[in-house]
Design a protein around this motif. Sequence first.
Motif, PDB file in Angstrom:
ATOM      1  N   LEU A   1      -0.389   9.263  -8.952  1.00  0.00           N
ATOM      2  CA  LEU A   1       0.485  10.412  -8.737  1.00  0.00           C
ATOM      3  C   LEU A   1       0.558  10.980  -7.329  1.00  0.00           C
ATOM      4  O   LEU A   1       1.125  11.953  -6.953  1.00  0.00           O
ATOM      5  CB  LEU A   1      -0.221  11.483  -9.422  1.00  0.00           C
ATOM      6  N   THR A   2       0.543   9.917  -6.284  1.00  0.00           N
ATOM      7  CA  THR A   2       0.697  10.004  -5.028  1.00  0.00           C
ATOM      8  C   THR A   2       1.884   9.205  -4.360  1.00  0.00           C
ATOM      9  O   THR A   2       1.714   8.075  -4.474  1.00  0.00           O
ATOM     10  CB  THR A   2      -0.564  10.044  -3.957  1.00  0.00           C
ATOM     11  N   PRO A   3       2.935   9.731  -4.139  1.00  0.00           N
ATOM     12  CA  PRO A   3       4.227   8.965  -3.961  1.00  0.00           C
ATOM     13  C   PRO A   3       3.568   8.177  -2.502  1.00  0.00           C
ATOM     14  O   PRO A   3       3.379   8.843  -1.701  1.00  0.00           O
ATOM     15  CB  PRO A   3       5.476  10.056  -3.659  1.00  0.00           C
ATOM     16  N   VAL A   4       4.418   7.172  -2.542  1.00  0.00           N
ATOM     17  CA  VAL A   4       4.339   6.158  -1.335  1.00  0.00           C
ATOM     18  C   VAL A   4       5.608   5.606  -1.191  1.00  0.00           C
ATOM     19  O   VAL A   4       6.612   5.363  -2.054  1.00  0.00           O
ATOM     20  CB  VAL A   4       3.199   5.217  -1.752  1.00  0.00           C
ATOM     21  N   LEU A   5       5.715   5.098   0.279  1.00  0.00           N
ATOM     22  CA  LEU A   5       7.053   4.196   0.543  1.00  0.00           C
ATOM     23  C   LEU A   5       6.839   2.817   0.479  1.00  0.00           C
ATOM     24  O   LEU A   5       5.757   2.208   0.932  1.00  0.00           O
ATOM     25  CB  LEU A   5       7.751   4.605   1.766  1.00  0.00           C
ATOM     26  N   VAL A   6       7.678   2.176   0.056  1.00  0.00           N
ATOM     27  CA  VAL A   6       7.698   0.347   0.134  1.00  0.00           C
ATOM     28  C   VAL A   6       8.978  -0.087   0.243  1.00  0.00           C
ATOM     29  O   VAL A   6       9.977   0.432  -0.306  1.00  0.00           O
ATOM     30  CB  VAL A   6       7.093  -0.057  -1.156  1.00  0.00           C
ATOM     31  N   LYS A   7       9.015  -1.010   1.175  1.00  0.00           N
ATOM     32  CA  LYS A   7      10.494  -1.778   1.321  1.00  0.00           C
ATOM     33  C   LYS A   7      10.556  -2.986   0.517  1.00  0.00           C
ATOM     34  O   LYS A   7       9.558  -3.787   0.686  1.00  0.00           O
ATOM     35  CB  LYS A   7      10.773  -2.111   3.026  1.00  0.00           C
ATOM     36  N   THR A   8      11.455  -3.351   0.017  1.00  0.00           N
ATOM     37  CA  THR A   8      11.771  -4.427  -0.588  1.00  0.00           C
ATOM     38  C   THR A   8      13.025  -5.177  -0.397  1.00  0.00           C
ATOM     39  O   THR A   8      13.816  -4.343   0.225  1.00  0.00           O
ATOM     40  CB  THR A   8      11.654  -4.515  -2.266  1.00  0.00           C
ATOM     41  N   LYS A   9      13.712  -6.171  -0.871  1.00  0.00           N
ATOM     42  CA  LYS A   9      14.872  -6.828  -0.614  1.00  0.00           C
ATOM     43  C   LYS A   9      15.948  -5.925  -1.216  1.00  0.00           C
ATOM     44  O   LYS A   9      17.175  -6.044  -1.005  1.00  0.00           O
ATOM     45  CB  LYS A   9      15.065  -8.116  -1.283  1.00  0.00           C
ATOM     46  N   PHE A  10      15.745  -4.757  -2.055  1.00  0.00           N
ATOM     47  CA  PHE A  10      16.530  -3.987  -2.798  1.00  0.00           C
ATOM     48  C   PHE A  10      16.729  -2.866  -1.827  1.00  0.00           C
ATOM     49  O   PHE A  10      17.711  -2.042  -1.937  1.00  0.00           O
ATOM     50  CB  PHE A  10      16.215  -3.715  -4.093  1.00  0.00           C
ATOM     51  N   GLY A  11      15.816  -2.539  -0.969  1.00  0.00           N
ATOM     52  CA  GLY A  11      15.970  -1.354  -0.069  1.00  0.00           C
ATOM     53  C   GLY A  11      14.524  -0.603  -0.017  1.00  0.00           C
ATOM     54  O   GLY A  11      13.773  -1.289  -0.046  1.00  0.00           O
ATOM     55  N   TRP A  12      14.748   0.610   0.011  1.00  0.00           N
ATOM     56  CA  TRP A  12      13.218   1.463   0.204  1.00  0.00           C
ATOM     57  C   TRP A  12      13.526   2.420  -1.079  1.00  0.00           C
ATOM     58  O   TRP A  12      13.981   2.896  -1.709  1.00  0.00           O
ATOM     59  CB  TRP A  12      13.445   2.536   1.514  1.00  0.00           C
ATOM     60  N   HIS A  13      11.788   2.073  -1.563  1.00  0.00           N
ATOM     61  CA  HIS A  13      11.525   2.545  -2.661  1.00  0.00           C
ATOM     62  C   HIS A  13      10.540   3.899  -2.322  1.00  0.00           C
ATOM     63  O   HIS A  13       9.543   3.918  -1.667  1.00  0.00           O
ATOM     64  CB  HIS A  13      10.837   1.860  -3.579  1.00  0.00           C
ATOM     65  N   VAL A  14      10.753   5.167  -3.107  1.00  0.00           N
ATOM     66  CA  VAL A  14       9.579   5.986  -3.161  1.00  0.00           C
ATOM     67  C   VAL A  14       9.072   5.839  -4.718  1.00  0.00           C
ATOM     68  O   VAL A  14       9.946   5.905  -5.596  1.00  0.00           O
ATOM     69  CB  VAL A  14      10.281   7.359  -2.906  1.00  0.00           C
ATOM     70  N   ILE A  15       7.766   5.506  -4.545  1.00  0.00           N
ATOM     71  CA  ILE A  15       7.174   5.048  -5.942  1.00  0.00           C
ATOM     72  C   ILE A  15       6.093   6.196  -5.869  1.00  0.00           C
ATOM     73  O   ILE A  15       5.232   6.444  -5.286  1.00  0.00           O
ATOM     74  CB  ILE A  15       6.408   3.691  -5.684  1.00  0.00           C
ATOM     75  N   LYS A  16       5.868   6.580  -7.499  1.00  0.00           N
ATOM     76  CA  LYS A  16       4.813   7.526  -8.006  1.00  0.00           C
ATOM     77  C   LYS A  16       4.329   6.725  -9.017  1.00  0.00           C
ATOM     78  O   LYS A  16       5.048   6.517  -9.975  1.00  0.00           O
ATOM     79  CB  LYS A  16       5.553   8.877  -8.181  1.00  0.00           C
ATOM     80  N   VAL A  17       3.126   6.411  -8.823  1.00  0.00           N
ATOM     81  CA  VAL A  17       2.294   5.508 -10.043  1.00  0.00           C
ATOM     82  C   VAL A  17       1.872   6.653 -10.992  1.00  0.00           C
ATOM     83  O   VAL A  17       1.170   7.497 -10.514  1.00  0.00           O
ATOM     84  CB  VAL A  17       1.187   4.630  -9.513  1.00  0.00           C
ATOM     85  N   LEU A  18       2.078   6.561 -12.345  1.00  0.00           N
ATOM     86  CA  LEU A  18       1.606   7.699 -13.281  1.00  0.00           C
ATOM     87  C   LEU A  18       0.538   7.259 -13.868  1.00  0.00           C
ATOM     88  O   LEU A  18      -0.657   8.102 -14.022  1.00  0.00           O
ATOM     89  CB  LEU A  18       2.626   7.463 -14.460  1.00  0.00           C
ATOM     90  N   TYR A  19       0.166   5.834 -13.931  1.00  0.00           N
ATOM     91  CA  TYR A  19      -1.295   5.487 -14.627  1.00  0.00           C
ATOM     92  C   TYR A  19      -1.267   3.907 -14.376  1.00  0.00           C
ATOM     93  O   TYR A  19      -0.240   3.145 -14.275  1.00  0.00           O
ATOM     94  CB  TYR A  19      -1.437   5.993 -16.019  1.00  0.00           C
ATOM     95  N   ARG A  20      -2.372   3.179 -14.645  1.00  0.00           N
ATOM     96  CA  ARG A  20      -2.683   1.972 -14.611  1.00  0.00           C
ATOM     97  C   ARG A  20      -3.609   1.694 -15.747  1.00  0.00           C
ATOM     98  O   ARG A  20      -4.475   2.580 -16.062  1.00  0.00           O
ATOM     99  CB  ARG A  20      -3.236   1.435 -13.354  1.00  0.00           C
ATOM    100  N   THR A  21      -3.478   0.496 -16.394  1.00  0.00           N
ATOM    101  CA  THR A  21      -4.513  -0.066 -17.654  1.00  0.00           C
ATOM    102  C   THR A  21      -5.235  -1.126 -17.231  1.00  0.00           C
ATOM    103  O   THR A  21      -4.335  -2.089 -16.501  1.00  0.00           O
ATOM    104  CB  THR A  21      -3.809   0.205 -18.856  1.00  0.00           C
TER     105      THR A  21
END
Length: 92
Positions: free
Chosen positions: A72-92
């Motif tokens: 639930l804490t947004p982070v930035l990451v760069k990939t070949k597609f561009g810049w992503h702002v990612i917010k993980v909702l959950y992991r199992t």
Amino acid sequence: MAKTAAALHILVKHKEQAEDILAQLKKGAKFQTLAKKFSTCPTGKKGGDLGEFRRGQMVPQFDKAVFSAEILTPVLVKTKFGWHVIKVLYRT
């Protein structure tokens, strides 16, 4: 170790725009609203919802961020597609 995750993301071309979106989120803006407005990914129409996916299903940089970032804490990451702002909702 988590095998699946669910996340939201906003894809943009430039780091400055990604940082601006991150700042808006920190001020209380709604992730889904910003995704619909700014994301260049087709998932933007769904508020950036990627649903649930398995480890290794996304490009390596994205995958690493999703499976290591705080929930639930947004982070930035760069990939070949561009810049992503990612917010993980959950992991199992």
